[in-house]
Design an enzyme around this catalytic site. Sequence first.
Site: not given
Ligand SMILES: CC(C)=CCNc1ncnc2c1ncn2[C@@H]1O[C@H](COP(=O)(O)O)[C@@H](O)[C@H]1O
Ligand SMILES: [Zn+2]
Length: 349
Positions: A23, A69, A104, A176, A203, A206, A289
């Site tokens: 996402n 989301h 989800r 997360g 992760h 971070e 992302d």
């Molecule tokens: C805020 C920031 C600098 C983001 C990059 N670092 C991140 N650190 C930890 N979890 C992440 C990060 N980027 C995405 N996510 C996780 O990926 C999810 C989105 O993709 P999905 O719904 O799992 O498909 C987020 O809700 C979060 O749980």
């Molecule tokens: Zn990540």
Amino acid sequence: MMDNEVDVFYRELPKVELHAHLNGSVSCPTIEKLISRKPHLNIGHGMTAIGKGQRRTLDECFQVFKVIHQLVDTEEDILMVATDVIKEFAADGVKYLELRSTPREEKHTGLTKKSYIETVIKAIKQCKSEGVDIDVRFLVAIDRRNGTEVAMETVKLAEDFMLSSDGLVLGLDLSGDPTVGHGKDLLPALQKAKNCGLKLSLHLSEVPSQLEESDLLLDLPPDRIGHGTFLHPAMGGSQGLVDKVVKHNIPLELCLTSNVKGQTVARYSDHHFKHWYQMGHPSVICTDDKGVFSTDLSQEYQLAASTFDLSREAVWKLSHDAIDCIFAPDTVKQQLKQKWIDLKPQVFK
Ligand SMILES: CC(C)=CCNc1ncnc2c1ncn2[C@@H]1O[C@H](COP(=O)(O)O)[C@@H](O)[C@H]1O
Ligand SMILES: [Zn+2]
């Protein structure tokens, strides 16, 4: 995404992407399609991506995921998003992709965690049957904020799919908001996952305050580390942590633009890539992302090369060595290495 700014060498370079949240990877055109499906949400595009030169606090970044989301809450949405993301990575020269996503449940649309994963697998299979030139695998993500019980449930689900998906589901991601929850509560679930043969990408560090947690989780040990920004003593970590990572030879997934835009790293030239790369430690360039951070993998390779003065041969080796860090079995690694050999003359023409 920013075609005209990226040199053709980086586009044509065959690449491996190991750290991409589904996402967070949704592109502008796909967001537009989602917005037109759900106009009543009143979501503007500016709310889902961080543009060039912009920075956000970590907290603001995590708010962005909440908005996305809302836009992606049916099987139909997930199928479209996953298909588009896979095709975009393929168009960017990615030959092997490990996508990760947090299953989800959405009661109002009938989406369940199981149908969520099934839909991502369906998208992977559809792309394959259409002949899209990319090998895609899936990692089931645990959102650390949801605690012990949900983590256990997710491990069970991932295990079921690992056994029934013909090798498409390979492992688990722990992600997360790093400022929420503690890894010690998730340790039993992660241990269980490891014991049943799921690969682990976690992760770690971070943000600066997680040294104790990282020390604990490194004893598992994980199969790969996401970010690991504050592990190295030069970044405020410790030699003890580095020693553990080196002893277990755990590859790092490094996401330059994500860290700069999320402000955990002040400038590209301060990125911890330089410390680990200098040590000769397995370091894989990834996007994290690509949608949210308005980037793509070619651009990240070009940024690494220009920031740290890497030759084209060095960049080639960087993308080639990433093959050894994938979670798919050795036969797949051999196929990819052959592909790199076949493509090299064309990339260096
Ligand atoms: C805020 C920031 C600098 C983001 C990059 N670092 C991140 N650190 C930890 N979890 C992440 C990060 N980027 C995405 N996510 C996780 O990926 C999810 C989105 O993709 P999905 O719904 O799992 O498909 C987020 O809700 C979060 O749980
Ligand atoms: Zn990540």
